[in-house]
Scaffold this active site. Structure first.
Site, PDB file in Angstrom:
ATOM      1  N   SER A 242       0.845  -1.188   0.000  1.00 52.98           N
ATOM      2  CA  SER A 242       0.000   0.000   0.000  1.00 52.98           C
ATOM      3  C   SER A 242       0.881   1.239   0.000  1.00 52.98           C
ATOM      4  O   SER A 242       2.047   1.171   0.386  1.00 52.98           O
ATOM      5  CB  SER A 242      -0.888   0.022   1.235  1.00 52.98           C
ATOM      6  OG  SER A 242      -0.150   0.551   2.321  1.00 52.98           O
ATOM      7  N   LYS A 243       0.293   2.344  -0.420  1.00 50.45           N
ATOM      8  CA  LYS A 243       1.125   3.531  -0.545  1.00 50.45           C
ATOM      9  C   LYS A 243       1.566   4.079   0.800  1.00 50.45           C
ATOM     10  O   LYS A 243       2.513   4.831   0.867  1.00 50.45           O
ATOM     11  CB  LYS A 243       0.473   4.595  -1.431  1.00 50.45           C
ATOM     12  CG  LYS A 243      -0.793   5.203  -0.925  1.00 50.45           C
ATOM     13  CD  LYS A 243      -1.260   6.266  -1.917  1.00 50.45           C
ATOM     14  CE  LYS A 243      -2.659   6.731  -1.584  1.00 50.45           C
ATOM     15  NZ  LYS A 243      -3.374   7.262  -2.714  1.00 50.45           N
ATOM     16  N   ARG A 244       0.893   3.677   1.853  1.00 51.18           N
ATOM     17  CA  ARG A 244       1.326   4.127   3.177  1.00 51.18           C
ATOM     18  C   ARG A 244       2.552   3.353   3.650  1.00 51.18           C
ATOM     19  O   ARG A 244       3.437   3.901   4.267  1.00 51.18           O
ATOM     20  CB  ARG A 244       0.196   3.974   4.199  1.00 51.18           C
ATOM     21  CG  ARG A 244      -0.816   5.099   4.143  1.00 51.18           C
ATOM     22  CD  ARG A 244      -1.998   4.849   5.052  1.00 51.18           C
ATOM     23  NE  ARG A 244      -2.647   3.574   4.751  1.00 51.18           N
ATOM     24  CZ  ARG A 244      -3.449   3.385   3.702  1.00 51.18           C
ATOM     25  NH1 ARG A 244      -3.680   4.368   2.861  1.00 51.18           N
ATOM     26  NH2 ARG A 244      -4.020   2.203   3.488  1.00 51.18           N
ATOM     27  N   ARG A 245       2.592   2.066   3.335  1.00 45.63           N
ATOM     28  CA  ARG A 245       3.677   1.227   3.866  1.00 45.63           C
ATOM     29  C   ARG A 245       4.829   1.054   2.898  1.00 45.63           C
ATOM     30  O   ARG A 245       5.957   0.846   3.298  1.00 45.63           O
ATOM     31  CB  ARG A 245       3.125  -0.186   4.141  1.00 45.63           C
ATOM     32  CG  ARG A 245       2.322  -0.334   5.390  1.00 45.63           C
ATOM     33  CD  ARG A 245       2.087  -1.807   5.670  1.00 45.63           C
ATOM     34  NE  ARG A 245       1.153  -2.404   4.725  1.00 45.63           N
ATOM     35  CZ  ARG A 245      -0.145  -2.561   4.977  1.00 45.63           C
ATOM     36  NH1 ARG A 245      -0.638  -2.169   6.129  1.00 45.63           N
ATOM     37  NH2 ARG A 245      -0.940  -3.109   4.092  1.00 45.63           N
ATOM     38  N   VAL A 248       5.177   2.169  -3.938  1.00 53.46           N
ATOM     39  CA  VAL A 248       4.322   1.509  -4.930  1.00 53.46           C
ATOM     40  C   VAL A 248       4.117   2.334  -6.199  1.00 53.46           C
ATOM     41  O   VAL A 248       3.556   1.827  -7.167  1.00 53.46           O
ATOM     42  CB  VAL A 248       2.930   1.166  -4.341  1.00 53.46           C
ATOM     43  CG1 VAL A 248       3.057   0.174  -3.209  1.00 53.46           C
ATOM     44  CG2 VAL A 248       2.202   2.412  -3.890  1.00 53.46           C
TER      45      VAL A 248
END
Ligand code: GLU
Length: 473
Positions: A242-245, A248
């Site tokens: 995910s773009k938070r973790r 990407v």
């Protein structure tokens, strides 16, 4: 094009994701292999989150991957927002045929009714179909809901086999909001239908929408498409990327100096196994790809493996291709040397020794900077280590006198001369190179030394060696 029609339907709400790129490539491979069409539809109906630059970002990212709008297999981009009238017409058709109905029960009321149920010791069931038989007509704030039939819905998924859904667990979902706007679920199906999409191949997270969409296809009197849901991409912790973790955004890899061919090849291995070696040309993957061979289990998006692919692809470039691909980095603000000192012919002469030392194109300037800096700064630690004994000084002085009178300035001659000097000082060539390397490049490691000295040229090399000698005193 008369073959199958596939599509991707990204929403322009952020950078194009590597997962979206994998989906695009699988669809692209199949569309081309089967002589079909790849449709790009931008699902831009979420006006709060969409931005036009993201749409352009998707088109650019696809072009970078080789999915070009100029290709005869490519169709679009279509903007979902231009088809709102069709979405509304489909909803009204469903009301007409009895498959949908108007409802005036507000969200607050649904919540209150659920709360009552909970208070009475029962469980909350969401919307309970309360307006099904009220025969309401249109009116302010009235939504249109789909009348979910009884029974089970079997989604035939090429990757997953038959997946059964119990319709009693699907509430009568909204098709048109109170303000008359169509919801995603409806727009997505109506567009696929109008665009005559034959295969819907997309990320696994959409599988839960599929029974509702299949019911809509059927209620609208059409045969549903072939469904295929691709396995999740997960990180090292086996969590969905995910773009938070995770990193990407395709754009970021591009900026960091990943080659599109390496990215394409690597993404094709996520959820599908190429026949033969993993590193292989696109044409091979395009002709071998089969939906039936797509795996069920999540695929590990392994940045280190992607880097290894990239290194392989960098090594496969010709010197000229490597120059062109690296140019933005070589002439960019982070190159570490002034752009006007860059010399293409020197770079081309040593390119073959630089390529194996690069994981990304952004590594190239750091390998060759000594060629283009007026005066490379000598790394103090390397200097101290190399010149700790008398031998190094002797080697440096020996090299200066041998190189001064060297008839041919080429790597072989430079090497033979240093071998002789090393032997006279009881040093193997590897050790004897160290003082010369530090004097020439400023560092203890780098590309093959004699090739580097040859390319740097006699005059500048002698100047650096003498300067180092002077610094010894
Ligand atoms: N617009 C949806 C998304 O970006 C695509 C859904 C689909 O592929 O059907 O997730």
């Amino acid at each position: 094009m008369t073959g199958p029609r596939l599509r991707i339907a990204p929403s322009p709400t952020g950078y194009f994701h590597v997962g979206g790129a994998r989906t695009a490539l699988f669809n692209w491979a199949l569309a081309r292999q089967l002589g079909g069409t790849f449709v790009l539809r931008i699902e831009d109906t979420d006006t709060e989150r969409n931005r036009p630059e993201w749409t352009q970002g998707i088109i650019d990212a696809l072009a970078w991957l080789g999915i070009s709008a100029d290709d005869p297999h490519f169709e679009g981009p279509y903007l979902q927002s231009s088809y709102t009238a069709q979405h509304i017409a489909a909803a009204l058709q469903l009301v007409e045929s009895g498959n949908a109905y108007y409802c005036d029960v507000s969200a607050a009321e649904i919540e209150a009714r659920n709360q009552q149920a909970v208070d009475a010791g029962s469980i909350a069931q969401g919307y309970g179909g309360w307006s099904r038989d009220r025969n309401l007509g249109p009116g302010p704030d009235r939504v249109v809901r789909f009348r979910v039939p009884e029974g089970t819905t079997v989604v035939r998924d090429v990757v997953r086999g038959d997946v059964e859904f119990d319709n009693s667990l699907i509430e009568d979902f909204v098709l048109l909001r109170g303000n008359g706007a169509p919801v995603f679920m409806l727009a997505n199906v109506v567009d696929d239908m109008h665009m005559k999409i034959s295969h819907v191949m997309r990320a696994e997270e959409h599988l839960s929408n599929t029974p509702k969409q299949q019911l809509l296809w059927e209620a609208l009197g059409e045969q549903p498409p072939v469904w295929a849901h691709l396995p999740l991409l997960v990180n090292e912790q086996r969590k969905k990327i995910s773009k938070r973790r995770d990193k990407v955004a395709l754009e970021q890899y591009r900026a960091e100096g990943f080659l599109p061919d390496a990215m394409v090849n690597y993404l094709m291995t996520l959820g599908w196994t190429p026949k033969g070696p993993e590193v292989q040309p696109w044409e091979q993957m395009e002709s071998d790809f089969r939906l039936e061979d797509v795996h069920l289990s999540p695929a590990f998006f392994d940045v280190r493996k992607l880097a290894a692919f990239n290194g392989d692809y960098i090594r496969m470039l010709s010197a000229g291709e490597f120059l062109e691909a690296s140019r933005p980095y070589l002439l960019g603000p982070d190159a570490g040397f002034p752009a006007d000192r860059f010399d293409e012919s020197k770079f081309l002469a040593i390119a073959g020794h630089v390529q194996p030392r690069c994981i990304t194109l952004a590594d190239a300037p750091g390998v060759v900077d000594f060629l283009f800096l007026a005066d490379p700064v000598i790394d103090a630690d390397s200097w101290a280590k190399v010149f700790s004994g008398a031998q190094a000084t002797a080697v440096l002085r020996g090299a200066i006198s041998a190189y001064e009178s060297l008839p041919d300035w080429n790597a072989d001659a430079l090497k033979s001369a240093l071998e002789v000097i090393g032997a006279a000082n009881e040093l193997k060539l590897g050790k004897a190179q160290a003082p010369v390397r530090v004097a020439i490049t400023g560092r203890a490691v780098g590309p093959p030394l004699f090739e580097a000295i040859e390319v740097l040229g006699r005059e500048e090399s002698m100047r650096r060696l003498r300067k180092a000698e002077a610094a010894l005193d």
